[in-house]
Every structure is written in structure tokens, then in C-alpha cells.
Design an enzyme around this catalytic site. Structure first.
Site, PDB file in Angstrom:
ATOM      1  N   GLU A  17      82.987 -19.224  76.233  1.00 48.24           N
ATOM      2  CA  GLU A  17      82.953 -18.027  75.372  1.00 48.24           C
ATOM      3  C   GLU A  17      84.372 -17.493  75.154  1.00 48.24           C
ATOM      4  O   GLU A  17      85.342 -17.992  75.711  1.00 48.24           O
ATOM      5  CB  GLU A  17      82.102 -16.914  76.022  1.00 48.24           C
ATOM      6  CG  GLU A  17      80.647 -16.912  75.611  1.00 48.24           C
ATOM      7  CD  GLU A  17      80.413 -16.365  74.196  1.00 48.24           C
ATOM      8  OE1 GLU A  17      81.407 -16.110  73.491  1.00 48.24           O
ATOM      9  OE2 GLU A  17      79.247 -16.205  73.817  1.00 48.24           O
ATOM     10  N   ARG A 100      76.866  -6.756  83.049  1.00 45.85           N
ATOM     11  CA  ARG A 100      78.223  -7.284  83.005  1.00 45.85           C
ATOM     12  C   ARG A 100      78.744  -7.149  81.582  1.00 45.85           C
ATOM     13  O   ARG A 100      77.993  -6.944  80.635  1.00 45.85           O
ATOM     14  CB  ARG A 100      78.269  -8.754  83.435  1.00 45.85           C
ATOM     15  CG  ARG A 100      77.543  -9.709  82.488  1.00 45.85           C
ATOM     16  CD  ARG A 100      78.018 -11.134  82.684  1.00 45.85           C
ATOM     17  NE  ARG A 100      77.243 -12.137  81.989  1.00 45.85           N
ATOM     18  CZ  ARG A 100      77.368 -12.464  80.698  1.00 45.85           C
ATOM     19  NH1 ARG A 100      78.215 -11.800  79.928  1.00 45.85           N
ATOM     20  NH2 ARG A 100      76.641 -13.419  80.159  1.00 45.85           N
ATOM     21  N   ASN A 102      80.193  -8.497  78.082  1.00 44.99           N
ATOM     22  CA  ASN A 102      79.995  -9.674  77.243  1.00 44.99           C
ATOM     23  C   ASN A 102      81.179  -9.766  76.278  1.00 44.99           C
ATOM     24  O   ASN A 102      82.318  -9.675  76.720  1.00 44.99           O
ATOM     25  CB  ASN A 102      78.642  -9.640  76.540  1.00 44.99           C
ATOM     26  CG  ASN A 102      78.189 -11.033  76.125  1.00 44.99           C
ATOM     27  OD1 ASN A 102      78.389 -11.992  76.867  1.00 44.99           O
ATOM     28  ND2 ASN A 102      77.614 -11.165  74.961  1.00 44.99           N
ATOM     29  N   ASN A 148      77.558  -8.505  71.143  1.00 43.74           N
ATOM     30  CA  ASN A 148      78.248  -9.767  70.888  1.00 43.74           C
ATOM     31  C   ASN A 148      79.333  -9.648  69.818  1.00 43.74           C
ATOM     32  O   ASN A 148      80.167  -8.769  69.889  1.00 43.74           O
ATOM     33  CB  ASN A 148      77.214 -10.861  70.567  1.00 43.74           C
ATOM     34  CG  ASN A 148      77.414 -12.095  71.414  1.00 43.74           C
ATOM     35  OD1 ASN A 148      78.542 -12.498  71.693  1.00 43.74           O
ATOM     36  ND2 ASN A 148      76.330 -12.702  71.837  1.00 43.74           N
ATOM     37  N   ASP A 198      76.060 -15.387  67.539  1.00 48.16           N
ATOM     38  CA  ASP A 198      76.773 -15.112  68.791  1.00 48.16           C
ATOM     39  C   ASP A 198      78.143 -14.534  68.456  1.00 48.16           C
ATOM     40  O   ASP A 198      78.228 -13.507  67.807  1.00 48.16           O
ATOM     41  CB  ASP A 198      76.833 -16.405  69.608  1.00 48.16           C
ATOM     42  CG  ASP A 198      77.084 -16.179  71.089  1.00 48.16           C
ATOM     43  OD1 ASP A 198      77.861 -15.295  71.446  1.00 48.16           O
ATOM     44  OD2 ASP A 198      76.508 -16.932  71.908  1.00 48.16           O
TER      45      ASP A 198
END
Length: 292
Positions: A17, A100, A102, A148, A198
Site C-alpha cells: 500500500e 489503525r 489506513n 482510503n 482503493d
């Protein structure tokens, strides 16, 4: 299509990512969230280096004076690649131990925008924060599930944002001076058959390049019409994010994941978790360094 695959980089990330290009060292960076690995790839020499952190490492951003800003679990830290010194900056949601960070980006004024999710993917448990030089996280959006992709237009008047399970790209009015956002409309709705949106980046023509998880590629969308314009097809199902880089900002680095794939899937798609470099006709922009 005219976009041409340059090469793949064998990195075998479980959840690759957060790709980032920093021009001064001529390097791409990306993370493997679940393994806690930070990757640095020097484009000219093709040298790949990996640093490990005992955390979920969700985000790498460019900071000041050659430093990096990392999102470790729910903390934002400053990291010096050369000395490996870590300096804690701030924390969000300290009471939400299953959450958490992202995806994260830096706006044109150097403020950090970073979202959260629950590791159980509980609906509505995440938020999007804006963090300025005072290091005080300010909530911008609530009730998110998987905060995202983000992008700003070149004129700094528009902000695009993805909450992945909604399968929509939201458009907001953006005030560059204050950082305030105001919802305008849904710019793009992703059809069911194309997977989930995403990470994303924006090109010089204002088109959005969106990585499609379970969609086997990066798709180019026109946010003014909602139309699909192009696709970079990849030999893996779970495509997670993308960014522009290289000397002319016309090389796209694309991250992918092994997450949610069976042993049979991984045998069928052995390059899952690798990173791909693609030449694109329309380049993008340099990422903004954080003013932190």
C-alpha cells in the site's frame, strides 16, 4: 491501450500500500501494512531496500529535511532513513485499540490527511483526520468503514475521497486556506463487477487513476462525467494503490496484495503482492511534502 508495463518488482507484500515518489533521492517508497515493512526502491539503480517496524505500517509520506512521516498503528511519527531515529508526533483514537491508520496524503499546503479503520472492518468505525503544524488531529469525516484514496485538483478547489465499501468516489469543495471540505456530489460509482476502489492519484488532465481491489487493475475515471476511460490490466486480483513518479512523473508505481487469497489463488496469481511499474501517456504531479 498505450500504457506499457515496464517491469514488476518482486516484493511479495501481504498488503502492499501507500506508494510515494520522492524526487530528491529518486526513490519510490511503499509499505506492507501487515508485515510492518517499509520499501525504498531507487529507480535508476533498481536497488530495493526494506526496513521493518514492529507495527502495522499504513502510510509513508514525505516530511521536511529529508525525513519521512510514517503511520504506525494509530501514531504519526517522523523517521530518518539514514539514522533510523523515530520521533513520535501525535496519536489518534487511543481508546479504539482495534483501529489503525489506513491511507494518507498531504494536501497542497502541507497538511496531512489520514484515515482510520477497524481491523475488524466494523462499519462506520473509521474517521478522516487533518493534521497541521500544531500536530492536533482534526476530524474531517466520521462514520467511515475503510478510509482510503484521496486526491486534490491542480486548482486546489476540489478534493476527492474514497470510503472503499461504498464503491463511490466522493467530491468535496476544498478551501485551500483553511483546509475545510464540503460535500458536493458523488463523482464516480464503481460497478459491482469491477471490484472495490482503493488508493488513487490524479493526472495532469484531472482524471482519477484508481486501484481496484478484486478488480485486477488500475482504472482511469473521468470525475466530471463518471465515465471509465482506460484500464491498466495486471496479472493479480487485488490492486491496492498507485502513484506517479520518475523524472517526468510519467511512471506509475502500483501496489498489490496477497491478502484474502487462498493457496490456490496464489498459485494462479504468483505475482500477487508484487509492485508494478508502468509507463503512462498522461503523467501526474509530485506529491506534496508535509510541513511537519
Amino acid at each position: 491501450m498505450a500504457n506499457a508495463l515496464i517491469k514488476s518488482i518482486h516484493s511479495q507484500c501481504f498488503l502492499g500500500e501507500g506508494p510515494l515518489w520522492i524526487a530528491e533521492p529518486g526513490c519510490f517508497f511503499w509499505v506492507d501494512i501487515e508485515k510492518g515493512n517499509l520499501h525504498r526502491y531507487h529507480l535508476a539503480t533498481e536497488k530495493l531496500e526494506i526496513r521493518h517496524f514492529p507495527h502495522q505500517l499504513a502510510v509513508v509520506l514525505e516530511g521536511q529535511n529529508g525525513k519521512l512521516i510514517l503511520g504506525l498503528d494509530r501514531k504519526l511519527v517522523r523517521y530518518d532513513w539514514e539514522t533510523e531515529v523515530i520521533e513520535e508526533l501525535c496519536e489518534v483514537e487511543s481508546d479504539l485499540t482495534l483501529n489503525r491508520f489506513n491511507d494518507g496524503k498531504v494536501d497542497p499546503q502541507g497538511r496531512i490527511w489520514i484515515g482510520t479503520l477497524s481491523t475488524l472492518f466494523t462499519e462506520g468505525s473509521g474517521s478522516l483526520y487533518r493534521i497541521g503544524t500544531d500536530l492536533k488531529p482534526l476530524t474531517q469525516l466520521k462514520n467511515l468503514t475503510i478510509s482510503n484514496g484521496m486526491a486534490w485538483t491542480a486548482d486546489q478547489q476540489t478534493f476527492y475521497f474514497i470510503d472503499t465499501p461504498t464503491k463511490k468516489i466522493q467530491e468535496f469543495a476544498f478551501d485551500p486556506k483553511t483546509g475545510a471540505i464540503e460535500f458536493r456530489r458523488i463523482a464516480v460509482e464503481i460497478p459491482e463487477v469491477l471490484g472495490f476502489p482503493d488508493g488513487m492519484c490524479i493526472d495532469r488532465e484531472g482524471m482519477l487513476w484508481v486501484a481496484h481491489y478484486a478488480g485486477s487493475g488500475v482504472y482511469r475515471w473521468d470525475p466530471s462525467t463518471g465515465q471509465l476511460l482506460d484500464k491498466i490490466e495486471l496479472p493479480v486480483p487485488h490492486v491496492t494503490s498507485c502513484c506517479f513518479g520518475g523524472e517526468n512523473l510519467d511512471v506509475m508505481l502500483i501496489t498489490t496484495a496477497q491478502e484474502n487469497l487462498t493457496a490456490d489463488d496464489l498459485e494462479k496469481y504468483p505475482q500477487s503482492g508484487d509492485v508494478f511499474l508502468v509507463n503512462v501517456e498522461v503523467g501526474g504531479f509530485e506529491s506534496n511534502p508535509a510541513m511537519i
